[in-house]
Design a protein around this motif. Structure first.
Motif, PDB file in Angstrom:
ATOM      1  N   GLU A 178       0.821  -1.212   0.000  1.00  0.00           N
ATOM      2  CA  GLU A 178       0.000   0.000   0.000  1.00  0.00           C
ATOM      3  C   GLU A 178       0.859   1.268   0.000  1.00  0.00           C
ATOM      4  N   LEU A 179       2.150   1.101  -0.109  1.00  0.00           N
ATOM      5  CA  LEU A 179       3.082   2.227  -0.068  1.00  0.00           C
ATOM      6  C   LEU A 179       3.820   2.357  -1.394  1.00  0.00           C
ATOM      7  N   SER A 180       4.271   3.566  -1.697  1.00  0.00           N
ATOM      8  CA  SER A 180       5.089   3.798  -2.880  1.00  0.00           C
ATOM      9  C   SER A 180       6.507   3.281  -2.633  1.00  0.00           C
ATOM     10  N   GLY A 181       7.317   3.243  -3.691  1.00  0.00           N
ATOM     11  CA  GLY A 181       8.693   2.796  -3.550  1.00  0.00           C
ATOM     12  C   GLY A 181       9.477   3.647  -2.568  1.00  0.00           C
ATOM     13  N   GLY A 182       9.310   4.950  -2.654  1.00  0.00           N
ATOM     14  CA  GLY A 182      10.013   5.833  -1.735  1.00  0.00           C
ATOM     15  C   GLY A 182       9.567   5.655  -0.300  1.00  0.00           C
ATOM     16  N   GLN A 183       8.262   5.433  -0.111  1.00  0.00           N
ATOM     17  CA  GLN A 183       7.751   5.209   1.244  1.00  0.00           C
ATOM     18  C   GLN A 183       8.279   3.895   1.808  1.00  0.00           C
ATOM     19  N   ARG A 184       8.339   2.865   0.972  1.00  0.00           N
ATOM     20  CA  ARG A 184       8.887   1.588   1.438  1.00  0.00           C
ATOM     21  C   ARG A 184      10.356   1.720   1.818  1.00  0.00           C
ATOM     22  N   GLN A 185      11.103   2.496   1.044  1.00  0.00           N
ATOM     23  CA  GLN A 185      12.509   2.687   1.387  1.00  0.00           C
ATOM     24  C   GLN A 185      12.640   3.455   2.699  1.00  0.00           C
ATOM     25  N   ARG A 186      11.741   4.401   2.936  1.00  0.00           N
ATOM     26  CA  ARG A 186      11.784   5.135   4.205  1.00  0.00           C
ATOM     27  C   ARG A 186      11.421   4.232   5.383  1.00  0.00           C
ATOM     28  N   VAL A 187      10.512   3.285   5.171  1.00  0.00           N
ATOM     29  CA  VAL A 187      10.226   2.299   6.221  1.00  0.00           C
ATOM     30  C   VAL A 187      11.487   1.477   6.498  1.00  0.00           C
ATOM     31  N   ALA A 188      12.182   1.088   5.436  1.00  0.00           N
ATOM     32  CA  ALA A 188      13.412   0.310   5.610  1.00  0.00           C
ATOM     33  C   ALA A 188      14.464   1.110   6.381  1.00  0.00           C
ATOM     34  N   ILE A 189      14.541   2.415   6.124  1.00  0.00           N
ATOM     35  CA  ILE A 189      15.484   3.261   6.855  1.00  0.00           C
ATOM     36  C   ILE A 189      15.075   3.368   8.321  1.00  0.00           C
ATOM     37  N   ALA A 190      13.779   3.550   8.557  1.00  0.00           N
ATOM     38  CA  ALA A 190      13.297   3.607   9.945  1.00  0.00           C
ATOM     39  C   ALA A 190      13.606   2.312  10.668  1.00  0.00           C
ATOM     40  N   ARG A 191      13.427   1.181   9.994  1.00  0.00           N
ATOM     41  CA  ARG A 191      13.731  -0.118  10.606  1.00  0.00           C
ATOM     42  C   ARG A 191      15.220  -0.226  10.944  1.00  0.00           C
ATOM     43  N   ALA A 192      16.074   0.277  10.053  1.00  0.00           N
ATOM     44  CA  ALA A 192      17.517   0.223  10.305  1.00  0.00           C
ATOM     45  C   ALA A 192      17.921   1.125  11.460  1.00  0.00           C
ATOM     46  N   LEU A 193      17.240   2.264  11.609  1.00  0.00           N
ATOM     47  CA  LEU A 193      17.647   3.255  12.598  1.00  0.00           C
ATOM     48  C   LEU A 193      16.981   3.072  13.958  1.00  0.00           C
ATOM     49  N   VAL A 194      15.886   2.311  14.023  1.00  0.00           N
ATOM     50  CA  VAL A 194      15.129   2.216  15.276  1.00  0.00           C
ATOM     51  C   VAL A 194      15.966   1.579  16.380  1.00  0.00           C
ATOM     52  N   LYS A 195      16.940   0.773  16.008  1.00  0.00           N
ATOM     53  CA  LYS A 195      17.808   0.133  17.005  1.00  0.00           C
ATOM     54  C   LYS A 195      18.864   1.085  17.548  1.00  0.00           C
ATOM     55  N   ARG A 196      18.945   2.301  16.927  1.00  0.00           N
ATOM     56  CA  ARG A 196      20.005   3.255  17.261  1.00  0.00           C
ATOM     57  C   ARG A 196      21.380   2.632  17.026  1.00  0.00           C
ATOM     58  N   PRO A 197      21.633   2.183  15.789  1.00  0.00           N
ATOM     59  CA  PRO A 197      22.878   1.476  15.490  1.00  0.00           C
ATOM     60  C   PRO A 197      24.062   2.429  15.407  1.00  0.00           C
ATOM     61  N   ALA A 198      25.244   1.853  15.522  1.00  0.00           N
ATOM     62  CA  ALA A 198      26.464   2.628  15.313  1.00  0.00           C
ATOM     63  C   ALA A 198      26.757   2.779  13.828  1.00  0.00           C
ATOM     64  N   LEU A 199      26.367   1.781  13.027  1.00  0.00           N
ATOM     65  CA  LEU A 199      26.701   1.745  11.605  1.00  0.00           C
ATOM     66  C   LEU A 199      25.523   1.206  10.818  1.00  0.00           C
ATOM     67  N   VAL A 200      25.163   1.913   9.736  1.00  0.00           N
ATOM     68  CA  VAL A 200      24.145   1.440   8.803  1.00  0.00           C
ATOM     69  C   VAL A 200      24.823   1.128   7.477  1.00  0.00           C
ATOM     70  N   ILE A 201      24.590  -0.065   6.974  1.00  0.00           N
ATOM     71  CA  ILE A 201      25.159  -0.515   5.708  1.00  0.00           C
ATOM     72  C   ILE A 201      24.037  -0.546   4.684  1.00  0.00           C
ATOM     73  N   ALA A 202      24.232   0.169   3.591  1.00  0.00           N
ATOM     74  CA  ALA A 202      23.180   0.311   2.589  1.00  0.00           C
ATOM     75  C   ALA A 202      23.717  -0.080   1.219  1.00  0.00           C
ATOM     76  N   ASP A 203      23.091  -1.074   0.610  1.00  0.00           N
ATOM     77  CA  ASP A 203      23.512  -1.585  -0.702  1.00  0.00           C
ATOM     78  C   ASP A 203      22.580  -1.041  -1.774  1.00  0.00           C
ATOM     79  N   GLU A 204      23.085  -0.115  -2.586  1.00  0.00           N
ATOM     80  CA  GLU A 204      22.321   0.505  -3.674  1.00  0.00           C
ATOM     81  C   GLU A 204      20.947   0.983  -3.188  1.00  0.00           C
ATOM     82  N   PRO A 205      20.889   1.820  -2.148  1.00  0.00           N
ATOM     83  CA  PRO A 205      19.590   2.181  -1.561  1.00  0.00           C
ATOM     84  C   PRO A 205      18.730   3.071  -2.441  1.00  0.00           C
TER      85      PRO A 205
END
Length: 239
Positions: A146-173
């Motif tokens: 129900e989301l656009s491509g950009g919205q899905r990518q933003r969900v993926a970013i939120a999922r990566a950041l919600v843990k408060r990580p030290a490092l985020v690795i992004a492959d062709e984001p």
């Protein structure tokens, strides 16, 4: 003041067996990743980018060399210990989003916290904050289809950041995003990087992404071009 080191790579070597042949993927890579920087890893196909991402993501181990996460030599640890470090200190953003289709946006973002045993009330609070930070608070109950491509990518970013990580690795984001959406996603990642001190390591052929990074490191045949020093973006611009 120099930012603290998040990850240190020294003398990384990795080869793979293809039938009777040995193919070198990394041939002595040295690299430092510092807190709060965005680093773009570029190079042609087969240059070693994916292998290097796997090393930084603690997914694969080098044949030789050292990998240190916040000063700890993680290449010597058990797979279970490395999995715990991945869970607690690393975030991942994939080209294909990798969202669970039957889960809502909020549930996708919540899932890493659930795996980490974070209490429900704290999970709810952090998920709400993460979705608000990426501009998707109103879409919390929407499923990925129900989301656009950009919205899905933003969900993926939120999922990566919600843990408060030290490092985020992004492959062709940004590979599957149009120009407007890609710029919005890059602005979001740059904002989180500079405000929260998160380190981003990208592998990408996208010049838009490279231009917004603090450093560009180019791999060729498993080696960093111009090693040992990476090339700052502003130095390239001035050249």
């Amino acid at each position: 003041m120099t930012a603290p080191l998040v990850m240190t790579l020294r003398g990384l070597r990795k080869s793979y067996r293809l039938g009777r042949h040995t193919v070198p993927a990394l041939q002595g890579v040295d690299l430092d990743l510092r807190a709060g920087e965005m680093l773009a890893l570029t190079g042609p196909s087969g240059s070693g980018k994916t292998t290097l991402l796997n090393m930084c993501g603690l997914i694969d181990l080098p044949d030789a060399g050292n990998v240190l996460l916040r000063g700890e030599p993680v290449h010597r640890l058990s797979e279970r210990h490395r999995a715990l470090l991945r869970r607690d200190l690393l975030g991942f953003v994939f080209q294909g989003f990798s969202l669970v289709p039957v889960m809502s946006a909020a549930q996708n973002v919540e899932y890493p916290l659930f795996l980490a045993g974070v209490p429900q009330a704290e999970r709810d609070r952090r998920v709400a904050q993460a979705l608000d930070a990426v501009g998707l608070a109103a879409h919390a109950r929407h499923r990925p289809d129900e989301l656009s491509g950009g919205q899905r990518q933003r969900v993926a970013i939120a999922r990566a950041l919600v843990k408060r990580p030290a490092l985020v690795i992004a492959d062709e984001p940004t590979a599957s995003l149009d120009s407007h959406t890609a710029e919005a996603v890059l602005d979001l990642m740059r904002e989180r990087c500079h405000e929260d001190g998160v380190t981003f390591l990208f592998a990408s052929h996208d010049e838009r992404l490279s231009r917004c990074c603090d450093r560009i490191v180019r791999l060729l045949d498993g080696r960093i071009e111009g090693a040992p020093a990476a090339v700052p973006v502003n130095a390239r611009s001035a050249a």
